[in-house]
Design a protein around this motif. Structure first.
Motif, PDB file in Angstrom:
ATOM      1  N   LYS A  67      73.362  47.452   2.823  1.00 13.77           N
ATOM      2  CA  LYS A  67      74.007  46.316   3.484  1.00 13.77           C
ATOM      3  C   LYS A  67      73.126  45.760   4.597  1.00 13.77           C
ATOM      4  O   LYS A  67      73.049  44.538   4.794  1.00 13.77           O
ATOM      5  N   ALA A  68      72.424  46.663   5.301  1.00 15.19           N
ATOM      6  CA  ALA A  68      71.541  46.236   6.388  1.00 15.19           C
ATOM      7  C   ALA A  68      70.227  45.667   5.878  1.00 15.19           C
ATOM      8  O   ALA A  68      69.450  45.092   6.653  1.00 15.19           O
ATOM      9  N   GLY A  69      69.950  45.852   4.578  1.00 16.03           N
ATOM     10  CA  GLY A  69      68.718  45.332   3.989  1.00 16.03           C
ATOM     11  C   GLY A  69      67.481  46.120   4.351  1.00 16.03           C
ATOM     12  O   GLY A  69      66.357  45.605   4.253  1.00 16.03           O
ATOM     13  N   THR A  70      67.649  47.387   4.718  1.00 11.86           N
ATOM     14  CA  THR A  70      66.501  48.200   5.160  1.00 11.86           C
ATOM     15  C   THR A  70      66.076  49.259   4.146  1.00 11.86           C
ATOM     16  O   THR A  70      65.058  49.916   4.344  1.00 11.86           O
ATOM     17  N   LEU A  71      66.833  49.413   3.074  1.00 13.02           N
ATOM     18  CA  LEU A  71      66.510  50.486   2.137  1.00 13.02           C
ATOM     19  C   LEU A  71      65.203  50.229   1.399  1.00 13.02           C
ATOM     20  O   LEU A  71      64.540  51.168   0.943  1.00 13.02           O
ATOM     21  N   SER A  72      64.826  48.974   1.268  1.00 11.21           N
ATOM     22  CA  SER A  72      63.568  48.652   0.582  1.00 11.21           C
ATOM     23  C   SER A  72      62.346  48.958   1.441  1.00 11.21           C
ATOM     24  O   SER A  72      61.219  48.901   0.943  1.00 11.21           O
ATOM     25  N   ASP A  73      62.539  49.281   2.708  1.00 12.47           N
ATOM     26  CA  ASP A  73      61.444  49.691   3.584  1.00 12.47           C
ATOM     27  C   ASP A  73      60.939  51.052   3.111  1.00 12.47           C
ATOM     28  O   ASP A  73      61.715  52.009   3.044  1.00 12.47           O
ATOM     29  N   PRO A  74      59.657  51.204   2.750  1.00 15.14           N
ATOM     30  CA  PRO A  74      59.145  52.485   2.227  1.00 15.14           C
ATOM     31  C   PRO A  74      59.438  53.666   3.140  1.00 15.14           C
ATOM     32  O   PRO A  74      59.739  54.772   2.647  1.00 15.14           O
ATOM     33  N   ALA A  75      59.362  53.471   4.459  1.00 12.52           N
ATOM     34  CA  ALA A  75      59.629  54.583   5.373  1.00 12.52           C
ATOM     35  C   ALA A  75      61.085  55.023   5.281  1.00 12.52           C
ATOM     36  O   ALA A  75      61.392  56.230   5.278  1.00 12.52           O
ATOM     37  N   VAL A  76      61.992  54.058   5.194  1.00 11.80           N
ATOM     38  CA  VAL A  76      63.413  54.384   5.059  1.00 11.80           C
ATOM     39  C   VAL A  76      63.679  55.031   3.710  1.00 11.80           C
ATOM     40  O   VAL A  76      64.425  56.012   3.602  1.00 11.80           O
ATOM     41  N   LEU A  77      63.044  54.513   2.670  1.00  9.23           N
ATOM     42  CA  LEU A  77      63.230  55.058   1.329  1.00  9.23           C
ATOM     43  C   LEU A  77      62.753  56.502   1.253  1.00  9.23           C
ATOM     44  O   LEU A  77      63.407  57.360   0.647  1.00  9.23           O
ATOM     45  N   GLN A  78      61.641  56.792   1.892  1.00 11.44           N
ATOM     46  CA  GLN A  78      61.130  58.167   1.893  1.00 11.44           C
ATOM     47  C   GLN A  78      62.062  59.090   2.667  1.00 11.44           C
ATOM     48  O   GLN A  78      62.346  60.222   2.221  1.00 11.44           O
ATOM     49  N   ALA A  79      62.556  58.635   3.816  1.00  9.45           N
ATOM     50  CA  ALA A  79      63.467  59.458   4.609  1.00  9.45           C
ATOM     51  C   ALA A  79      64.750  59.754   3.837  1.00  9.45           C
ATOM     52  O   ALA A  79      65.274  60.878   3.881  1.00  9.45           O
ATOM     53  N   GLU A  80      65.267  58.756   3.125  1.00  9.67           N
ATOM     54  CA  GLU A  80      66.482  58.952   2.339  1.00  9.67           C
ATOM     55  C   GLU A  80      66.247  59.911   1.179  1.00  9.67           C
ATOM     56  O   GLU A  80      67.110  60.718   0.838  1.00  9.67           O
ATOM     57  N   THR A  81      65.077  59.816   0.576  1.00  9.41           N
ATOM     58  CA  THR A  81      64.744  60.743  -0.512  1.00  9.41           C
ATOM     59  C   THR A  81      64.758  62.174  -0.003  1.00  9.41           C
ATOM     60  O   THR A  81      65.319  63.081  -0.647  1.00  9.41           O
ATOM     61  N   GLN A  82      64.170  62.410   1.145  1.00 13.96           N
ATOM     62  CA  GLN A  82      64.139  63.760   1.712  1.00 13.96           C
ATOM     63  C   GLN A  82      65.546  64.228   2.066  1.00 13.96           C
ATOM     64  O   GLN A  82      65.905  65.392   1.836  1.00 13.96           O
ATOM     65  N   ARG A  83      66.362  63.317   2.620  1.00 12.39           N
ATOM     66  CA  ARG A  83      67.745  63.686   2.941  1.00 12.39           C
ATOM     67  C   ARG A  83      68.518  64.061   1.686  1.00 12.39           C
ATOM     68  O   ARG A  83      69.234  65.087   1.648  1.00 12.39           O
ATOM     69  N   MET A  84      68.372  63.259   0.659  1.00 10.66           N
ATOM     70  CA  MET A  84      69.150  63.474  -0.552  1.00 10.66           C
ATOM     71  C   MET A  84      68.727  64.737  -1.291  1.00 10.66           C
ATOM     72  O   MET A  84      69.547  65.416  -1.908  1.00 10.66           O
ATOM     73  N   LEU A  85      67.459  65.078  -1.217  1.00 17.38           N
ATOM     74  CA  LEU A  85      66.997  66.297  -1.878  1.00 17.38           C
ATOM     75  C   LEU A  85      67.507  67.557  -1.190  1.00 17.38           C
ATOM     76  O   LEU A  85      67.527  68.632  -1.793  1.00 17.38           O
ATOM     77  N   LYS A  86      67.919  67.437   0.061  1.00 17.90           N
ATOM     78  CA  LYS A  86      68.489  68.576   0.773  1.00 17.90           C
ATOM     79  C   LYS A  86      69.981  68.723   0.510  1.00 17.90           C
ATOM     80  O   LYS A  86      70.573  69.750   0.832  1.00 17.90           O
ATOM     81  N   ASP A  87      70.578  67.717  -0.062  1.00 19.66           N
ATOM     82  CA  ASP A  87      72.011  67.734  -0.351  1.00 19.66           C
ATOM     83  C   ASP A  87      72.274  68.570  -1.604  1.00 19.66           C
ATOM     84  O   ASP A  87      71.500  68.511  -2.573  1.00 19.66           O
ATOM     85  N   PRO A  88      73.353  69.357  -1.621  1.00 25.36           N
ATOM     86  CA  PRO A  88      73.665  70.156  -2.827  1.00 25.36           C
ATOM     87  C   PRO A  88      73.778  69.323  -4.092  1.00 25.36           C
ATOM     88  O   PRO A  88      73.564  69.837  -5.199  1.00 25.36           O
ATOM     89  N   LYS A  89      74.106  68.032  -3.945  1.00 24.02           N
ATOM     90  CA  LYS A  89      74.221  67.194  -5.143  1.00 24.02           C
ATOM     91  C   LYS A  89      72.882  67.026  -5.862  1.00 24.02           C
ATOM     92  O   LYS A  89      72.854  66.629  -7.030  1.00 24.02           O
ATOM     93  N   SER A  90      71.770  67.325  -5.179  1.00 25.36           N
ATOM     94  CA  SER A  90      70.468  67.217  -5.845  1.00 25.36           C
ATOM     95  C   SER A  90      70.281  68.300  -6.900  1.00 25.36           C
ATOM     96  O   SER A  90      69.332  68.237  -7.686  1.00 25.36           O
TER      97      SER A  90
END
Length: 870
Positions: free
Chosen positions: A560-583
Motif C-alpha cells: 500500500k505504501a509502494g515501498t515493496l519494490s525497493d530492493p532493500a525492503v524486498l530483501q529485508a522482507e525475504t529474510q523476515r519471511m524465511l524466519k517465520d514458521p510458514k516458510s
C-alpha cells in the motif's frame, strides 16, 4: 577422456577471452567459419539424415531469426561446451577451432538476447494449486487446517518437471469449478459459526468399546476371560457346597450362584470393557491398529479444543518367551498416539486420509495409569488411539504363540487359524496396549469471538445493513489487492438476490462470501504491470514463493505504501519471511518439486522384505530428515555444496537405528538430532533414505531410474527420453547374473548405448543402497560384492559412493545451475526459458562471489529482475 576434460577447461578459458574480444558477427563469418565447423563435426549426427536427440543443426543460419533458432544455437553451444559434440570416438577439432566456435556462438546468442524485445518469459496467468489454496484458506479465515482439507476432492494438479505451480499446466475444468463451489461451502460454514459461544460438555466412557471388524474377536476374548473368572467362583462354591448341610447355607449358595450368573450377563452387555491395541497404524491388516469409543463415533458437536483423559496399560513390553513373536522393540516403551477420525469419511478402525497426530504418550510399565492432553477437533471428529510402535502382523504372532500354548496345555492342534488366534489373544503374553476409562470435555477456546467472526461480523452480531465495510475488507484480503467498488457491488448483489429469494440474511451473507471464493480474483494470481509488477503483485509473488499462501498484513502495508519494490525492503522482507514458521511450506514444496519427494510412498515398499519401513514409520522420518537438513542450510546460509558433500545429517531414533548410528542420546521417538556421519555411507542428499527410496520402485533398485534422476535433479542435464518402441531393458539378458551384466547387454543396442553410457554409471554409484536406502554389500541371494565403479560424463572415475560424491563436486557448476533454474521456476510459476539465461548467469556469478550459500541463492532469486517482472 581425462585429456579431453583438461582441454575443455582450457577451451572455456580461451572462449571467455575470445568472447571479450567481440568476434565479428556477420553472415559471411558464419558461412566461412562456423558452418564448416558444424558440417565437419556436428551435422553427421544432427543433420537431414539423422537428428540425434531431436536436434538438427544443418539449417542454422545467421542472423538468429527467432526464439526457435535461438534455442538451436544454444543447444549447439551447450553440446560443444559439455564436450558431447563431437562424441569422444569421433575425430576431434583443434582446441583453437573449438574455442573460436564457442566464442562466436556465445557472442551471437548474447547479441540476440540483448537486442530482443520478445515477450517470452512472461508468467502465464495461473490459478492457485491445491496446497496454495489450502494454505490460503487457512490464513484468510484463521482456520486450523491440520485436520481439515477442502481440496480433498479436487483433481490432482498437473506437474511440469515435477513442479506443481506452473501456470501453463494448471488448467481449470468444469469439474474443478464444481469442486470450488463445494469447497467454498465447507470453508465458509466452518469459519462463520453463530456468535453464541458453545458451552463445554462432558462425556465419560467405561465400557462398550466395540472396535469394528475386530470387535468379534475382542468381545470373544474378553467374554472368555470374564466367564473363566466367574467359573473359578463356581468351582470354589461346588467344592464347599457338600460341606454345607443346612437349608440356610444352601439357599445362600444358590443366591450367590444367581448373582454370578447375573454378573456374567451384565458383563456380556458391557463388553468389550476396554480397548486393546495390537498393531501399529501402518500394518496391513489393521488388527487392533485404531481404538475408538464406539458410543462417541458421531464425534464432537463443535470445532474447538477438547480435554481428553484416559487410563492406559502397557502390557507385556518384554514377553516371557525366547522367541520375539511380536517383532517389537522390547527396549522402547509402548507408545500411544491420538489421531482424529470421522465416521462420515470411513470406518473408524481403519486409516483415513486426514489423520494428523494430535498427541503422543510413552507409557510407563507397571499397571494402569492416567494420561491427559488437550487437542483440537473439528466438528464430527472423534479421538482415536493408536499403538505407534506396535506389532507388524498381530494375527500371525498370536496364531503362532496360541498354537504353542495350546500344545503346552495338552489341547492338541487348533481346529483352525481363528481358534489359535483367539487362544493366543486370551493367553498369550505379547505386547499390546489397553485403554480403559475415557473422559472428554469441551469445546474450549483461546478467545471468543473467533478471529473470523471479528473480521466478518460485528461484535454485537450480524446486521446486513452495516456489513459492506466488512465485506470490502474481506475482499481486499481475498483478492490480495485493493478491491474495486464494482467488485463489492457484485458480491452485494449476490447477497441481495439470496435475501429476495427468502434466504435468511446471515446465510445470504455467507453465500456472498462463498461466491467471492469462486471468483477468478481469488482463484488466480493477478500479475499486472508492463515492465514491472505492481507492489501488490510483488507481495503475492513473494508470499506464494516462500509461504505458499497470501501476503500477511505487513506485506499488504508495504504494498500500500509502494515501498515493496525497493530492493532493500524486498530483501529485508525475504529474510523476515524465511524466519517465520510458514516458510516450512517453502521447504516442503520446493523439495517435493526438486527432489520429487512428493512421490515418496507412492510405490509402497515390499512389506516382507522392508519390514522396518513400516514398523518404525520410516517414511515420515525420511521426509523430515531432508526437510531439516535443507532448513539447516537455509537458516545458516551454508554452501549448496553441502547438499552433496556434508558429513552430517538429522535423524530421529528410528532413522538413526536404520542407518546404524548411535541411538543412546535420543530421549524419545520424535526428537531429531544433528549427527555426524563420518565413517558412515551417509551425509548429503545421496545418503538420505528419502532420495534413495523415491528413486526405487519399492521392490528393487534400478541404475537407470537413479541415473536419470541424478542427471535431471543433481546435474541439471536430463537425458533425452528413450524412443517409444524401446523396451525398458533389452529382453535378451539371458546369462546375465547381476544387474551390471544385464545393463552391459542392454548397452550393446546402438540405439541405447549413447544415453546409457551417461546414465548407467551414475545409477550404479548408488547400488549399495537398496530400495529403501538401507546399506548392502551384495544383492539378496548373492554373496558377490556389488560393483559401484563407473565414469562420469566428464571422464572422472570412481569406485565407491564417497569417490562418486567427490566426482560430483567437480561438476559443482552444473549442480549450481540446475538448482538455480529449478528454484527460479518454482519462484516464478513458469518454466525458465532461454531468454532467462543472462539472468541465471548473473545469479550464478554472484553466488560464487558470496560463498555459494543456499540462503543467499534464495534471496538473490527474489532480487532478480525476473522476479519483479510480469
Amino acid at each position: 577422456m581425462m585429456i579431453r576434460l583438461l582441454s575443455l577447461g582450457l577451451l572455456l578459458l580461451v572462449s571467455t577471452t575470445r568472447a571479450e574480444q567481440h568476434p565479428t558477427l556477420t553472415t559471411e563469418v558464419f558461412d566461412t567459419d562456423i558452418r564448416p565447423f558444424l558440417e565437419e563435426y556436428c551435422i553427421r549426427c544432427h543433420g537431414a539424415d539423422k537428428q540425434k536427440a531431436d536436434r538438427r543443426f544443418d539449417l542454422l543460419s545467421y542472423p538468429i531469426a527467432d526464439e526457435e533458432a535461438l534455442i538451436d544455437f544454444q543447444d549447439a553451444l551447450d553440446l560443444i561446451n559439455l564436450a558431447e559434440m563431437p562424441p569422444e570416438d569421433e575425430p576431434q577439432p583443434s582446441d583453437e577451432a573449438q574455442a573460436a566456435t564457442v566464442a562466436w556462438l556465445t557472442a551471437a546468442i548474447d547479441k540476440y538476447q540483448t537486442e530482443s524485445e520478445s515477450t517470452g518469459g512472461e508468467t502465464v496467468l495461473r490459478r492457485l494449486n491445491r496446497r496454495e489454496y489450502r494454505h490460503t484458506i487457512g490464513d484468510l479465515f484463521d482456520i486450523d487446517m491440520s485436520g481439515f482439507d477442502p481440496t480433498g476432492n479436487f483433481p490432482g494438479d498437473e506437474e511440469d518437471h515435477h513442479l506443481d505451480n506452473q501456470g501453463h499446466a494448471l488448467v481449470t475444468s468444469g469439474f474443478l469449478l464444481t469442486k470450488y463451489l463445494e469447497a467454498a461451502d465447507q470453508v465458509v460454514e466452518k469459519a462463520l459459526v453463530p456468535m453464541a459461544k458453545p458451552k463445554p460438555q462432558v462425556w465419560v466412557f467405561n465400557d462398550n468399546f466395540k472396535q469394528g471388524e475386530f470387535n468379534g474377536f475382542l468381545t470373544d476374548v474378553q467374554m472368555r476371560e470374564q466367564v473363566d473368572n466367574q467359573l473359578d467362583h463356581f468351582r470354589y462354591m461346588l467344592r464347599h457346597l457338600a460341606e454345607r448341610s443346612g437349608d440356610d447355607e444352601i439357599a445362600k449358595s444358590k443366591a450367590k450362584a444367581a448373582a454370578i450368573a447375573q454378573r456374567i450377563v451384565k458383563a456380556a452387555d458391557e463388553l468389550p470393557s476396554h480397548i486393546r491395541l495390537y498393531e501399529h497404524p501402518r500394518a496391513e491388516r489393521h488388527t487392533g491398529s485404531y481404538g475408538y469409543v464406539s458410543d462417541f463415533s458421531q464425534g464432537v458437536p463443535h470445532d474447538g479444543y477438547y480435554f481428553i483423559a484416559f487410563d492406559a496399560e502397557a502390557m507385556h513390553r518384554v514377553p516371557p518367551y525366547e522367541k520375539n513373536y511380536a517383532g517389537t522393540n522390547t527396549d522402547e516403551p509402548l507408545t500411544v498416539g491420538i489421531v482424529p477420525g470421522d465416521i462420515e469419511v470411513g470406518p473408524l478402525h481403519l486409516p483415513q486420509e486426514i489423520e494428523p497426530e494430535l498427541a503422543r504418550f510413552e507409557l510407563d510399565d507397571g499397571g494402569r495409569k492416567k494420561y491427559e492432553t488437550t487437542v483440537w477437533l473439528n466438528k464430527g471428529q472423534t479421538p482415536r488411539f493408536t499403538y505407534i510402535n506396535g506389532q507388524h502382523s498381530a494375527r500371525s504372532a498370536f496364531i503362532e504363540v496360541g498354537t504353542k500354548l495350546m500344545a503346552e496345555a495338552g489341547l492338541g492342534e487348533p481346529e483352525n487359524g481363528n481358534a489359535a488366534f483367539v487362544y493366543g489373544l486370551q493367553h498369550g503374553e505379547l505386547p499390546h496396549v489397553r485403554i480403559h476409562h475415557v473422559y472428554i470435555k469441551g469445546p474450549h477456546y483461546h478467545a471468543w469471538p473467533t478471529q473470523s467472526q471479528k473480521d466478518l461480523l460485528k461484535h454485537t452480531g450480524f446486521d446486513l445493513s452495516t456489513h459492506r465495510d466488512k465485506l470490502r475488507n474481506f475482499l481486499t484480503k481475498a483478492y490480495r489487492r485493493p478491491v474495486k467498488g464494482h467488485e463489492v457491488d457484485r458480491i452485494m448483489k449476490v447477497i441481495d438476490t439470496r435475501v429476495a429469494q427468502g434466504v435468511e440474511p446471515f446465510q445470504a451473507y455467507k453465500d456472498g462470501l462463498k461466491a467471492a471464493l469462486c471468483s477468478p480474483a481469488f482463484l488466480y494470481l493477478e500479475e499486472p504491470g508492463e515492465e514491472q509488477l505492481s507492489d501488490y503483485a510483488i507481495a503475492s509473488r513473494l508470499s506464494y514463493f516462500l509461504w505458499s499462501s497470501m501476503p500477511d498484513k505487513r506485506l499488504f502495508d508495504l504494498a500500500k505504501a509502494g515501498t515493496l519494490s525497493d530492493p532493500a525492503v524486498l530483501q529485508a522482507e525475504t529474510q523476515r519471511m524465511l524466519k517465520d514458521p510458514k516458510s516450512d511450506r517453502f521447504i516442503e514444496g520446493f523439495l517435493n518439486a526438486w527432489l520429487t519427494l512428493s512421490s515418496l510412498g507412492e510405490t509402497a515398499p515390499d512389506r516382507r522384505v522392508f519390514r522396518a519401513y513400516y514398523t518404525d514409520g520410516l517414511e515420515s522420518s525420511m521426509r523430515r530428515e531432508t526437510q531439516l537438513f535443507t532448513r539447516h542450510l537455509l537458516d545458516n546460509d551454508l554452501s549448496i555444496d553441502e547438499f552433496i558433500k556434508s558429513d552430517y545429517t538429522f535423524v530421529d531414533r528410528n532413522l538413526a537405528r536404520f542407518y546404524g548410528l548411535d541411538t543412546e542420546a535420543f530421549t524419545n521417538g520424535t526428537e531429531f538430532q544433528k549427527v555426524s556421519t563420518l565413517g558412515k555411507p551417509r551425509g548429503g542428499l545421496l545418503g538420505q533414505a528419502s532420495v534413495l527410496t523415491v528413486t526405487a520402485n519399492g521392490v528393487d533398485t534400478s541404475p537407470i531410474v537413479r541415473g536419470v534422476w541424478l542427471l535431471e535433479n543433481i546435474l541439471g542435464t536430463p537425458p533425452t527420453p528413450p524412443p517409444p518402441d524401446i523396451e525398458p531393458l533389452d529382453p535378451d539378458i539371458r546369462g546375465a547374473k547381476t544387474i551390471r551384466e544385464q545393463m552391459i547387454k542392454h548397452r550393446t543396442d546402438p540405439t541405447c548405448a549413447e544415453c546409457h553410457h551417461k546414465i548407467d554409471p551414475l545409477g550404479f554409484a548408488l547400488e549399495n543402497y537398496d530400495a529403501i536406502g538401507r546399506w548392502r554389500g551384495s544383492y539378496r541371494g548373492s554373496r558377490k560384492p556389488i560393483d559401484t565403479s563407473g565414469e562420469m560424463p566428464s571422464g572422472a572415475t570412481f569406485t565407491n559412493v564417497g569417490e562418486f560424491k567427490a566426482a560430483l563436486m567437480k561438476e559443482r557448476g552444473k549442480f549450481a545451475r540446475g538448482l538455480t533454474e529449478k528454484l527460479m521456476a518454482y519462484a516464478l510459476g513458469r518454466a525458465v526459458e532461454i531468454s532467462d539465461r543472462p539472468e541465471i548467469d548473473a545469479i550464478l556469478a554472484d553466488l560464487e562471489d558470496n560463498g555459494r550459500g543456499f540462503g543467499y541463492l534464495v534471496r538473490r532469486v527474489v532480487l532478480s529482475d525476473a522476479f519483479v517482472q510480469p
